[in-house]
Design a protein around this motif. Structure first.
Motif, PDB file in Angstrom:
ATOM      1  N   ASP A  78       0.671  -1.529  -0.130  1.00  0.00           N
ATOM      2  CA  ASP A  78       0.133  -0.099  -0.078  1.00  0.00           C
ATOM      3  C   ASP A  78       1.284   1.407   0.127  1.00  0.00           C
ATOM      4  OD1 ASP A  78      -2.014  -1.740  -0.040  1.00  0.00           O
ATOM      5  OD2 ASP A  78      -2.724  -1.499   2.300  1.00  0.00           O
ATOM      6  N   LYS A  79       1.988   1.159   0.595  1.00  0.00           N
ATOM      7  CA  LYS A  79       3.093   2.599   0.719  1.00  0.00           C
ATOM      8  C   LYS A  79       3.244   2.404  -0.550  1.00  0.00           C
ATOM      9  CE  LYS A  79       7.035   2.786   2.889  1.00  0.00           C
ATOM     10  NZ  LYS A  79       7.907   2.371   3.853  1.00  0.00           N
ATOM     11  N   ASP A  80       3.835   1.535  -1.149  1.00  0.00           N
ATOM     12  CA  ASP A  80       4.412   1.686  -2.494  1.00  0.00           C
ATOM     13  C   ASP A  80       3.389   2.075  -3.566  1.00  0.00           C
ATOM     14  OD1 ASP A  80       7.162   0.957  -1.439  1.00  0.00           O
ATOM     15  OD2 ASP A  80       6.922  -1.054  -2.359  1.00  0.00           O
ATOM     16  N   ASN A  81       2.428   1.874  -3.231  1.00  0.00           N
ATOM     17  CA  ASN A  81       0.672   2.455  -4.801  1.00  0.00           C
ATOM     18  C   ASN A  81       0.925   3.894  -3.855  1.00  0.00           C
ATOM     19  OD1 ASN A  81       0.957  -0.525  -6.096  1.00  0.00           O
ATOM     20  ND2 ASN A  81      -0.392  -0.765  -4.554  1.00  0.00           N
ATOM     21  N   LEU A  82       0.914   3.952  -2.673  1.00  0.00           N
ATOM     22  CA  LEU A  82       0.591   5.195  -2.842  1.00  0.00           C
ATOM     23  C   LEU A  82       1.908   6.248  -3.311  1.00  0.00           C
ATOM     24  CD1 LEU A  82      -1.412   7.454  -1.466  1.00  0.00           C
ATOM     25  CD2 LEU A  82      -0.023   6.965   0.874  1.00  0.00           C
ATOM     26  N   SER A  83       2.975   5.986  -2.551  1.00  0.00           N
ATOM     27  CA  SER A  83       4.322   7.090  -3.642  1.00  0.00           C
ATOM     28  C   SER A  83       4.288   6.748  -4.751  1.00  0.00           C
ATOM     29  CB  SER A  83       5.745   5.821  -2.666  1.00  0.00           C
ATOM     30  OG  SER A  83       5.747   5.887  -1.398  1.00  0.00           O
ATOM     31  N   GLU A  84       3.321   5.632  -5.357  1.00  0.00           N
ATOM     32  CA  GLU A  84       3.924   5.717  -6.809  1.00  0.00           C
ATOM     33  C   GLU A  84       2.541   6.436  -6.641  1.00  0.00           C
ATOM     34  OE1 GLU A  84       3.121   2.470 -10.724  1.00  0.00           O
ATOM     35  OE2 GLU A  84       4.353   1.786  -8.565  1.00  0.00           O
ATOM     36  N   GLU A  85       1.667   6.838  -6.421  1.00  0.00           N
ATOM     37  CA  GLU A  85       0.712   7.446  -6.639  1.00  0.00           C
ATOM     38  C   GLU A  85       0.630   9.275  -7.226  1.00  0.00           C
ATOM     39  OE1 GLU A  85      -3.639   8.202  -5.024  1.00  0.00           O
ATOM     40  OE2 GLU A  85      -3.388   6.399  -5.111  1.00  0.00           O
ATOM     41  N   VAL A  86       1.437   9.007  -5.734  1.00  0.00           N
ATOM     42  CA  VAL A  86       2.142  10.939  -5.152  1.00  0.00           C
ATOM     43  C   VAL A  86       2.787  11.255  -5.783  1.00  0.00           C
ATOM     44  CG1 VAL A  86       3.253  11.860  -3.759  1.00  0.00           C
ATOM     45  CG2 VAL A  86       1.166  10.747  -2.923  1.00  0.00           C
ATOM     46  N   GLU A  87       3.905  10.227  -7.238  1.00  0.00           N
ATOM     47  CA  GLU A  87       4.690  10.688  -7.753  1.00  0.00           C
ATOM     48  C   GLU A  87       4.320  10.908  -9.113  1.00  0.00           C
ATOM     49  OE1 GLU A  87       8.629   8.857 -10.705  1.00  0.00           O
ATOM     50  OE2 GLU A  87       8.236   7.617  -8.216  1.00  0.00           O
ATOM     51  N   HIS A  88       3.614   9.921  -9.773  1.00  0.00           N
ATOM     52  CA  HIS A  88       2.383  10.400 -10.734  1.00  0.00           C
ATOM     53  C   HIS A  88       1.904  11.808 -10.217  1.00  0.00           C
ATOM     54  CE1 HIS A  88       3.584   6.897 -12.770  1.00  0.00           C
ATOM     55  NE2 HIS A  88       2.498   5.860 -11.819  1.00  0.00           N
ATOM     56  N   LYS A  89       1.375  12.202  -9.801  1.00  0.00           N
ATOM     57  CA  LYS A  89      -0.053  13.426  -9.165  1.00  0.00           C
ATOM     58  C   LYS A  89       1.457  14.801  -9.343  1.00  0.00           C
ATOM     59  CE  LYS A  89      -3.267  11.481  -7.069  1.00  0.00           C
ATOM     60  NZ  LYS A  89      -4.372  11.389  -6.289  1.00  0.00           N
ATOM     61  N   LEU A  90       2.777  14.389  -9.041  1.00  0.00           N
ATOM     62  CA  LEU A  90       3.732  15.730  -9.023  1.00  0.00           C
ATOM     63  C   LEU A  90       4.168  15.606 -10.040  1.00  0.00           C
ATOM     64  CD1 LEU A  90       5.538  14.580  -5.631  1.00  0.00           C
ATOM     65  CD2 LEU A  90       3.846  16.953  -5.776  1.00  0.00           C
ATOM     66  N   ILE A  91       4.250  14.691 -10.936  1.00  0.00           N
ATOM     67  CA  ILE A  91       5.243  14.718 -12.683  1.00  0.00           C
ATOM     68  C   ILE A  91       3.566  15.781 -13.265  1.00  0.00           C
ATOM     69  CG2 ILE A  91       5.211  13.719 -14.534  1.00  0.00           C
ATOM     70  CD1 ILE A  91       6.659  11.668 -12.299  1.00  0.00           C
ATOM     71  N   ALA A  92       3.101  15.669 -13.356  1.00  0.00           N
ATOM     72  CA  ALA A  92       1.667  16.263 -13.794  1.00  0.00           C
ATOM     73  C   ALA A  92       0.800  17.840 -13.515  1.00  0.00           C
ATOM     74  CB  ALA A  92       0.210  15.805 -13.300  1.00  0.00           C
ATOM     75  N   MET A  93       2.006  17.717 -12.391  1.00  0.00           N
ATOM     76  CA  MET A  93       1.895  19.015 -11.652  1.00  0.00           C
ATOM     77  C   MET A  93       2.623  20.046 -11.892  1.00  0.00           C
ATOM     78  SD  MET A  93       0.492  18.836  -7.228  1.00  0.00           S
ATOM     79  CE  MET A  93       1.140  20.568  -6.713  1.00  0.00           C
ATOM     80  N   ASN A  94       3.816  19.337 -11.996  1.00  0.00           N
ATOM     81  CA  ASN A  94       4.862  20.169 -12.632  1.00  0.00           C
ATOM     82  C   ASN A  94       4.791  20.346 -13.903  1.00  0.00           C
ATOM     83  OD1 ASN A  94       7.535  20.909 -12.185  1.00  0.00           O
ATOM     84  ND2 ASN A  94       9.054  19.350 -12.741  1.00  0.00           N
ATOM     85  N   GLN A  95       4.281  19.150 -14.617  1.00  0.00           N
ATOM     86  CA  GLN A  95       4.251  20.032 -15.952  1.00  0.00           C
ATOM     87  C   GLN A  95       3.084  20.671 -15.985  1.00  0.00           C
ATOM     88  OE1 GLN A  95       5.912  18.005 -18.432  1.00  0.00           O
ATOM     89  NE2 GLN A  95       4.672  19.320 -20.462  1.00  0.00           N
ATOM     90  N   LEU A  96       2.221  20.984 -15.437  1.00  0.00           N
ATOM     91  CA  LEU A  96       1.297  22.054 -15.528  1.00  0.00           C
ATOM     92  C   LEU A  96       1.747  23.247 -15.265  1.00  0.00           C
ATOM     93  CD1 LEU A  96      -2.560  20.377 -13.886  1.00  0.00           C
ATOM     94  CD2 LEU A  96      -1.635  21.658 -16.208  1.00  0.00           C
TER      95      LEU A  96
END
Length: 97
Positions: free
Chosen positions: A72-90
């Protein structure tokens, strides 16, 4: 440096003498209580009387909980990373406009 304590923990009607750091005492006592509660639950739910089988089932239960938390921790970290990448792109898109 933490003070060493000599304690006795009872698990499955056996006493285990341990020498531990004082900071570990509360966690070890709570863990022993959880194990004994789980033993009672398994014995009542499955009519298991062999302590080795019950302890193996407890070990499996605790290990699977630990593994699931890690997944669950790994999945959450991966999800947060994807959101941060998307925010950075925006942000890059907004700043370059």
């Amino acid at each position: 440096m933490s003070e060493k304590l000599k304690i006795k923990l009872s698990i499955a009607n056996r006493v285990y003498p341990l020498t531990i750091d004082s900071s570990q005492e509360e966690g070890l006592r709570k863990a022993a209580q959880k194990i004994d509660a789980m033993i009672k639950q398994f014995e009542q739910s499955y009519s298991v009387r062999d302590k080795q089988d019950v302890l193996a089932m407890c070990a499996l239960q605790f290990a699977s909980q630990t593994e699931q938390k890690e997944i669950d921790k790994d999945n959450l970290s991966e999800e947060v990373e994807h959101k941060l990448i998307a925010m950075n792109q925006l942000l890059k898109e907004c700043l370059s406009s």
